[in-house]
Design a protein around this motif. Structure first.
Motif, PDB file in Angstrom:
ATOM      1  N   ARG A  51       0.885  -1.146   0.000  1.00 33.11           N
ATOM      2  CA  ARG A  51       0.000   0.000   0.000  1.00 33.11           C
ATOM      3  C   ARG A  51       0.927   1.201   0.000  1.00 33.11           C
ATOM      4  O   ARG A  51       2.117   1.067   0.210  1.00 33.11           O
ATOM      5  N   TRP A  52       0.434   2.382  -0.213  1.00 33.54           N
ATOM      6  CA  TRP A  52       1.271   3.561  -0.282  1.00 33.54           C
ATOM      7  C   TRP A  52       2.242   3.580   0.896  1.00 33.54           C
ATOM      8  O   TRP A  52       1.827   3.623   2.050  1.00 33.54           O
ATOM      9  N   LEU A  53       3.537   3.456   0.617  1.00 33.80           N
ATOM     10  CA  LEU A  53       4.641   3.432   1.572  1.00 33.80           C
ATOM     11  C   LEU A  53       4.706   2.178   2.441  1.00 33.80           C
ATOM     12  O   LEU A  53       5.661   1.989   3.164  1.00 33.80           O
ATOM     13  N   SER A  54       3.717   1.336   2.431  1.00 35.69           N
ATOM     14  CA  SER A  54       3.726   0.117   3.240  1.00 35.69           C
ATOM     15  C   SER A  54       4.049  -1.079   2.366  1.00 35.69           C
ATOM     16  O   SER A  54       3.723  -1.105   1.189  1.00 35.69           O
ATOM     17  N   ARG A  55       4.646  -2.088   2.986  1.00 41.76           N
ATOM     18  CA  ARG A  55       5.001  -3.296   2.233  1.00 41.76           C
ATOM     19  C   ARG A  55       4.926  -4.499   3.156  1.00 41.76           C
ATOM     20  O   ARG A  55       4.707  -4.372   4.349  1.00 41.76           O
ATOM     21  N   SER A  56       5.133  -5.658   2.562  1.00 40.91           N
ATOM     22  CA  SER A  56       5.116  -6.904   3.330  1.00 40.91           C
ATOM     23  C   SER A  56       6.327  -7.746   2.963  1.00 40.91           C
ATOM     24  O   SER A  56       7.104  -7.386   2.082  1.00 40.91           O
ATOM     25  N   ASN A  57       6.419  -8.875   3.634  1.00 41.51           N
ATOM     26  CA  ASN A  57       7.426  -9.854   3.235  1.00 41.51           C
ATOM     27  C   ASN A  57       6.979 -10.505   1.921  1.00 41.51           C
ATOM     28  O   ASN A  57       5.848 -10.344   1.486  1.00 41.51           O
ATOM     29  N   THR A  58       7.880 -11.220   1.287  1.00 38.22           N
ATOM     30  CA  THR A  58       7.569 -11.942   0.046  1.00 38.22           C
ATOM     31  C   THR A  58       7.657 -13.433   0.339  1.00 38.22           C
ATOM     32  O   THR A  58       8.611 -13.891   0.959  1.00 38.22           O
ATOM     33  N   ILE A  59       6.637 -14.175  -0.085  1.00 35.49           N
ATOM     34  CA  ILE A  59       6.674 -15.626   0.091  1.00 35.49           C
ATOM     35  C   ILE A  59       6.447 -16.308  -1.255  1.00 35.49           C
ATOM     36  O   ILE A  59       5.842 -15.740  -2.158  1.00 35.49           O
ATOM     37  N   THR A  60       6.936 -17.525  -1.355  1.00 35.05           N
ATOM     38  CA  THR A  60       6.761 -18.332  -2.559  1.00 35.05           C
ATOM     39  C   THR A  60       5.575 -19.258  -2.347  1.00 35.05           C
ATOM     40  O   THR A  60       5.501 -19.956  -1.331  1.00 35.05           O
ATOM     41  N   VAL A  61       4.661 -19.257  -3.297  1.00 35.63           N
ATOM     42  CA  VAL A  61       3.465 -20.088  -3.199  1.00 35.63           C
ATOM     43  C   VAL A  61       3.351 -20.994  -4.415  1.00 35.63           C
ATOM     44  O   VAL A  61       3.880 -20.698  -5.477  1.00 35.63           O
ATOM     45  N   ALA A 105       7.143  17.449  11.495  1.00 35.55           N
ATOM     46  CA  ALA A 105       8.180  16.531  11.990  1.00 35.55           C
ATOM     47  C   ALA A 105       7.569  15.200  12.420  1.00 35.55           C
ATOM     48  O   ALA A 105       8.095  14.130  12.093  1.00 35.55           O
ATOM     49  N   ALA A 106       6.449  15.241  13.141  1.00 38.27           N
ATOM     50  CA  ALA A 106       5.776  14.006  13.567  1.00 38.27           C
ATOM     51  C   ALA A 106       5.313  13.207  12.356  1.00 38.27           C
ATOM     52  O   ALA A 106       5.442  11.977  12.314  1.00 38.27           O
ATOM     53  N   SER A 107       4.791  13.899  11.351  1.00 41.99           N
ATOM     54  CA  SER A 107       4.347  13.219  10.133  1.00 41.99           C
ATOM     55  C   SER A 107       5.514  12.577   9.387  1.00 41.99           C
ATOM     56  O   SER A 107       5.400  11.448   8.898  1.00 41.99           O
ATOM     57  N   MET A 108       6.627  13.277   9.307  1.00 42.95           N
ATOM     58  CA  MET A 108       7.815  12.727   8.633  1.00 42.95           C
ATOM     59  C   MET A 108       8.344  11.490   9.357  1.00 42.95           C
ATOM     60  O   MET A 108       8.703  10.498   8.726  1.00 42.95           O
ATOM     61  N   ILE A 109       8.389  11.545  10.685  1.00 40.46           N
ATOM     62  CA  ILE A 109       8.857  10.392  11.461  1.00 40.46           C
ATOM     63  C   ILE A 109       7.929   9.201  11.240  1.00 40.46           C
ATOM     64  O   ILE A 109       8.381   8.069  11.039  1.00 40.46           O
ATOM     65  N   ALA A 110       6.623   9.435  11.262  1.00 33.95           N
ATOM     66  CA  ALA A 110       5.664   8.348  11.033  1.00 33.95           C
ATOM     67  C   ALA A 110       5.803   7.765   9.635  1.00 33.95           C
ATOM     68  O   ALA A 110       5.752   6.542   9.448  1.00 33.95           O
ATOM     69  N   LEU A 111       6.000   8.612   8.630  1.00 28.11           N
ATOM     70  CA  LEU A 111       6.172   8.123   7.261  1.00 28.11           C
ATOM     71  C   LEU A 111       7.465   7.334   7.104  1.00 28.11           C
ATOM     72  O   LEU A 111       7.502   6.316   6.403  1.00 28.11           O
ATOM     73  N   ILE A 112       8.511   7.778   7.770  1.00 26.05           N
ATOM     74  CA  ILE A 112       9.778   7.035   7.721  1.00 26.05           C
ATOM     75  C   ILE A 112       9.615   5.660   8.373  1.00 26.05           C
ATOM     76  O   ILE A 112      10.088   4.651   7.835  1.00 26.05           O
ATOM     77  N   GLU A 114       6.837   4.002   8.631  1.00 32.17           N
ATOM     78  CA  GLU A 114       5.952   3.244   7.726  1.00 32.17           C
ATOM     79  C   GLU A 114       6.742   2.638   6.565  1.00 32.17           C
ATOM     80  O   GLU A 114       6.529   1.502   6.175  1.00 32.17           O
ATOM     81  N   TYR A 115       7.649   3.404   6.020  1.00 29.91           N
ATOM     82  CA  TYR A 115       8.422   2.955   4.862  1.00 29.91           C
ATOM     83  C   TYR A 115       9.549   1.996   5.249  1.00 29.91           C
ATOM     84  O   TYR A 115       9.857   1.066   4.510  1.00 29.91           O
ATOM     85  N   THR A 116      10.154   2.189   6.395  1.00 31.18           N
ATOM     86  CA  THR A 116      11.332   1.427   6.791  1.00 31.18           C
ATOM     87  C   THR A 116      11.014  -0.018   7.169  1.00 31.18           C
ATOM     88  O   THR A 116      11.740  -0.933   6.795  1.00 31.18           O
ATOM     89  N   PHE A 117       9.949  -0.220   7.912  1.00 28.83           N
ATOM     90  CA  PHE A 117       9.635  -1.552   8.430  1.00 28.83           C
ATOM     91  C   PHE A 117       8.468  -2.177   7.674  1.00 28.83           C
ATOM     92  O   PHE A 117       7.577  -1.475   7.208  1.00 28.83           O
ATOM     93  N   GLU A 118       8.472  -3.503   7.598  1.00 28.54           N
ATOM     94  CA  GLU A 118       7.352  -4.214   6.971  1.00 28.54           C
ATOM     95  C   GLU A 118       6.109  -4.025   7.827  1.00 28.54           C
ATOM     96  O   GLU A 118       6.133  -4.286   9.023  1.00 28.54           O
TER      97      GLU A 118
END
Length: 133
Positions: A51-61, A105-112, A114-118
């Motif tokens: 999703r916008w700035l969010s991601r997940s792990n990748t698995i093989t199915v 600043a709070a918004s930037m930290i939250a976006l970082i 969101e983007y950094t971690f799965e």
């Protein structure tokens, strides 16, 4: 190949769809608590969601795989950090300029965060009794 994917992300992000990707290409969108059967041309594929700035792990199915999408602890942490920083900014600062800078600043930290971690975790469930929710 046919796989079944279920979104079980609690109330976090329930208003937005997640993009289901197979081998890096978007193939489907899945909404809150939705379960979909997806047909793919290849016998094996790597899937993920984003999703916008969010991601997940990748698995093989493979054929007949059953995949569940969960929110991770980082998803909750990033939301809590944003709310706490926003509350501190709005309550502690009086000047409108400082409140605006604090909000940005709070918004930037939250976006970082969101983007950094799965933010979402895909998990393949193999046994029929584990598929019940």
């Amino acid at each position: 190949m046919s796989i079944t994917i279920k979104r079980s992300t609690n109330s976090i992000g329930m208003g937005m769809a997640l993009k289901v990707k197979a081998d890096g290409r978007e193939i489907e969108r899945i909404y809150h608590e939705e379960e979909k059967e997806i047909n793919l041309a290849r016998p094996v594929a790597e899937i993920s969601v984003s999703r916008w700035l969010s991601r997940s792990n990748t698995i093989t199915v493979a054929d007949q795989s059953y995949v569940i999408i969960h929110s991770t602890i980082w998803r909750s942490i990033s939301i809590i950090v944003y709310i706490v920083l926003l509350a501190i900014t709005m309550l502690a600062l009086e000047d409108i300029l400082y409140k605006t800078l604090g909000f940005l600043a709070a918004s930037m930290i939250a976006l970082i965060l969101e983007y950094t971690f799965e933010q979402f975790r895909l998990e393949e469930v193999e046994f029929e009794e584990e598929r019940r929710f």
